[in-house]
Design an enzyme around this catalytic site. Sequence first.
Site, PDB file in Angstrom:
ATOM      1  N   ASP A   1      44.691  33.565  29.879  1.00  0.00           N
ATOM      2  CA  ASP A   1      45.912  34.149  29.315  1.00  0.00           C
ATOM      3  C   ASP A   1      47.086  33.354  29.883  1.00  0.00           C
ATOM      4  OD1 ASP A   1      46.394  35.096  31.884  1.00  0.00           O
ATOM      5  OD2 ASP A   1      46.494  37.211  31.323  1.00  0.00           O
TER       6      ASP A   1
ATOM      7  N   CYS B   1      42.975  34.452  34.443  1.00  0.00           N
ATOM      8  CA  CYS B   1      44.196  35.219  34.141  1.00  0.00           C
ATOM      9  C   CYS B   1      45.041  35.205  35.409  1.00  0.00           C
ATOM     10  CB  CYS B   1      43.879  36.627  33.636  1.00  0.00           C
ATOM     11  SG  CYS B   1      42.977  37.689  34.780  1.00  0.00           S
TER      12      CYS B   1
ATOM     13  N   HIS C   1      16.747  36.862  44.720  1.00  0.00           N
ATOM     14  CA  HIS C   1      17.986  36.985  43.942  1.00  0.00           C
ATOM     15  C   HIS C   1      17.676  37.142  42.455  1.00  0.00           C
ATOM     16  CE1 HIS C   1      20.174  36.246  47.563  1.00  0.00           C
ATOM     17  NE2 HIS C   1      19.444  35.153  47.770  1.00  0.00           N
TER      18      HIS C   1
ATOM     19  N   THR D   1      45.360  37.379  38.012  1.00  0.00           N
ATOM     20  CA  THR D   1      44.574  37.712  39.209  1.00  0.00           C
ATOM     21  C   THR D   1      43.088  37.399  39.062  1.00  0.00           C
ATOM     22  OG1 THR D   1      44.154  39.912  38.305  1.00  0.00           O
ATOM     23  CG2 THR D   1      46.076  39.680  39.756  1.00  0.00           C
TER      24      THR D   1
ATOM     25  N   HIS E   1      23.535  32.983  44.746  1.00  0.00           N
ATOM     26  CA  HIS E   1      22.941  34.324  44.782  1.00  0.00           C
ATOM     27  C   HIS E   1      23.029  35.054  43.446  1.00  0.00           C
ATOM     28  CE1 HIS E   1      23.051  35.047  49.436  1.00  0.00           C
ATOM     29  NE2 HIS E   1      22.442  33.927  49.097  1.00  0.00           N
TER      30      HIS E   1
HETATM   31  C1  RB5 Z   1      49.309  39.463  32.952  1.00  0.00           C
HETATM   32  O1  RB5 Z   1      50.604  39.755  33.361  1.00  0.00           O
HETATM   33  C2  RB5 Z   1      48.309  39.894  34.009  1.00  0.00           C
HETATM   34  O2  RB5 Z   1      48.209  41.276  34.027  1.00  0.00           O
HETATM   35  C3  RB5 Z   1      46.967  39.247  33.749  1.00  0.00           C
HETATM   36  O3  RB5 Z   1      47.115  37.865  33.764  1.00  0.00           O
HETATM   37  C4  RB5 Z   1      45.863  39.545  34.735  1.00  0.00           C
HETATM   38  O4  RB5 Z   1      46.260  39.353  36.043  1.00  0.00           O
HETATM   39  C5  RB5 Z   1      45.130  40.809  34.533  1.00  0.00           C
HETATM   40  O5  RB5 Z   1      44.190  41.157  35.232  1.00  0.00           O
END
Ligand code: RB5
Length: 149
Positions: A7, A64, A132, A66, A97
């Site tokens: 994203d 994304c 595993h 996080t 694993h």
């Molecule tokens: C987008 O702002 C953010 O929420 C997305 O990139 C991600 O971190 C979601 O888990």
Amino acid sequence: MLVIGCDHGGYELKLAILELLRERAVECTDFGTDGSDSVDYPDFAAKVAAAVSSGDAESGVLICGTGIGMSISANKFPDVRAALVHDEFTAKMAREHNNANILVMGGRVLTPDQGKKFVEIWLDTEFAGGRHQNRLDKITAIEQQIIER
Ligand code: RB5
């Protein structure tokens, strides 16, 4: 073939990963997004995870902000083992694993060099198998029970 998606929060890191994949001559299809405009991560997770789940792609990378939203979304798909990694150890274990077939990272957590390093480790590590594999078989059995419910 490897498929990749992100994203807006993962776009910059994806560019660095694409550069690495080109250097390593890894065959790759990029499912977007293609810029920093705000988009919804489940749309891109679904494209990558569907390709891996169906066997059209061998593996995938999702990024994304996080890495959390991409992991949650991708792991809804049967036979997908999406692993969110934060350091060299988790990148290695994700393959050794868990035999993760999708590597997930946070573009707002990692530097481009860290992300590239983690992809390299994941690509270059072998699955250990043995006990595993038994554990992965149990995950498959859970999926099967849910599908048949
Ligand atoms: C987008 O702002 C953010 O929420 C997305 O990139 C991600 O971190 C979601 O888990």
